[in-house]
Design an enzyme around this catalytic site. Sequence first.
Site, PDB file in Angstrom:
ATOM      1  N   ASP A 198       0.859  -1.173   0.000  1.00 54.95           N
ATOM      2  CA  ASP A 198       0.000   0.000   0.000  1.00 54.95           C
ATOM      3  C   ASP A 198       0.909   1.241   0.000  1.00 54.95           C
ATOM      4  OD1 ASP A 198      -2.376   1.575   0.319  1.00 54.95           O
ATOM      5  OD2 ASP A 198      -1.837   1.789   2.427  1.00 54.95           O
ATOM      6  N   ASP A 244      -2.089  -0.846   6.105  1.00 54.07           N
ATOM      7  CA  ASP A 244      -2.218  -0.243   7.427  1.00 54.07           C
ATOM      8  C   ASP A 244      -3.119  -1.041   8.353  1.00 54.07           C
ATOM      9  OD1 ASP A 244      -4.734   0.235   6.472  1.00 54.07           O
ATOM     10  OD2 ASP A 244      -4.517   2.415   6.348  1.00 54.07           O
ATOM     11  N   ASP A 258      -7.045  -1.683   4.325  1.00 57.52           N
ATOM     12  CA  ASP A 258      -6.521  -2.770   3.499  1.00 57.52           C
ATOM     13  C   ASP A 258      -6.865  -4.144   4.051  1.00 57.52           C
ATOM     14  OD1 ASP A 258      -5.138  -1.078   1.620  1.00 57.52           O
ATOM     15  OD2 ASP A 258      -3.711  -0.652   3.210  1.00 57.52           O
TER      16      ASP A 258
END
Length: 629
Positions: free
Chosen positions: A310, A504, A508
């Site tokens: 991410d 995180d 996600d």
Amino acid sequence: MTYKRTDFLNTGLLAVALGGLLAGLALYMGGHLDLAGLAWTAGVLPVLAALLSEILRSLSRGEVGLDIVAALSMSAALAFGETLAAAVVAVMYSGGTFLESFAEGRARREMRDLLSRVPRTATRHRNGGLEDVALDDIRPGDRLLIRQGDVVPVDGLVASATAFLDTSALTGESLPVRLEEGAEAMSGSTNAGDAFDLIATHEARDSTYAGIVRLVEQAQRSRAPMARLADRWSLGFLAVTLLIAGAAWWFTGDPIRAVAVLVVATPCPLILAVPVALVAGLSRAAHFGVLVKGAKPLEAMARIRTLILDKTGTLTDGRPRIVSIDSAEGMAEDEILRLAAAADQATKHPVAQAIVAAAKTRGMTLPLPRDTVELPGEGVIAVVEGQQVVVGGYGFVAGRVGHTSDHPDLAAGSVMVAVAVDGRMAGHLVMSDPLREGASDMLSGLRRQGVERILLATGDRAEVARRVTEGLGLDGIRADLTPDEKVLLVLTEHKHGPVMMVGDGVNDAPALAAADVGVAMGARGAAASAEAADVVLLVDRLDRIGPGIEIARRSRRIALESVVAGIGLSVGGMIAAALGYLTPVQGALIQEAVDVAVILNALRALRIQPAQARTAPSADEPHQEGALA
């Protein structure tokens, strides 16, 4: 049965078996052969009874292991009058079980240290005094006193000027971390400085440390696929053992050779090597701030081929930093920052809080704002030291003061915060979310470890993603993704091999759950909510992924080495016993030497020193300078 009861039983059985063996040897040397046989038998029977009880419990759970070989060898030795051999096997088996228990205890030391640090009470400010309260009675907003040496009981914000916290038990960082007023303090840290006040932001059960404890307990109950595979191998090994023993008896007519074969096969490195090596790997990873939920994800980490990252809060820091301060009316840059930060004290907007933290990091004393008006999503208007200060987006501030100049050009992904004082545009601050320091070296290290594909998955714009990751050499950038599209990306990448997703732990979560290994950045309180992740990074540094993968791979390799070497030596010993080159007593001694060697080899996982951890910076974490650092 708890570990303490199990350890007590193992110690007692070893003492009985060893006592029977030594008493029998003393009687034998004194010429009392019959009494010696009785002493040896007396030392064997309690061990055999406990072993048969364990076998029955295992069979009731549908588990078949190599403990059956140990029971057969002792029973056969007693049946054919080889009482000395039976006594040696009893000592070796109980000693091996004791050694395995000791080795697993040593391997779990890091995790046990985490669990032992859970505080039971806290000291709370109440009506001008202090009171000790149970952990479960703490509520968000309570002001707590953290004395020197105390463990921080809940997540919170530092309410004193500074605090020095020892986070080594959680993150592996050897140096205390310096926190400024308003910075986040992670529960489970130890106060290494003077007493300070803490404003609780979470209840105990929702704090970082409670989440860590839950993950540790889950990890201790888990079993890896390799461990289950070892159980299946055990069935094959059991069949081979019985085949060799039966053939030796059939072709020679000597049952003692069959007894010797069974003794050499007792117990097997398959029982010992895999769990000890993998638990040692879990413990070693925890030492470096990488909390793996169990042996199964640890083994999965060892086979990772694709890494998906991410962007915000993972590949980047996730907290905006001031890139530049530009003055429009000749006002000093520090004065622009001071006035903007003073006004922004009235809002909890992340950008505003970053500006406040930046001012405090520079040692500025911020006056209290008056007559504040916040327009959500726009900005803040306040009176600071008699001056009207307007802080917010460029369009909002320009409209308030009648400024007509064009918006300055910004790089993709940057944010502008304009500042006006007494009706005039004073200047603006340019902020951006920077790439984490050392990200390029970390990704290069992962490629050296065998990670073949590294992708970025972000919901941000493609232009921003490309600018942030320029020069990283990623294999692909997937931008403008929804959570569902991130899941689809993870599933698509499975065709290239096992996938690790790093995020995180909140937005996600679906992608973390879909990956073979989901990794959550847990240093900012996300550990308690990262239930979808298999791994939680307890320190807010992405470069811990490399050491975690290296520990996983080396632990798995050590387990396999131990199994292959141990089984090879055991099979060789069984063949030698079948051919008449080993007596039952000699076979028992040789097998115990093999078992000790296997366990010691498996414990090498506790000494793994990852290459990336040796080269990673060891300076204090960014926490030490407030939320913006």
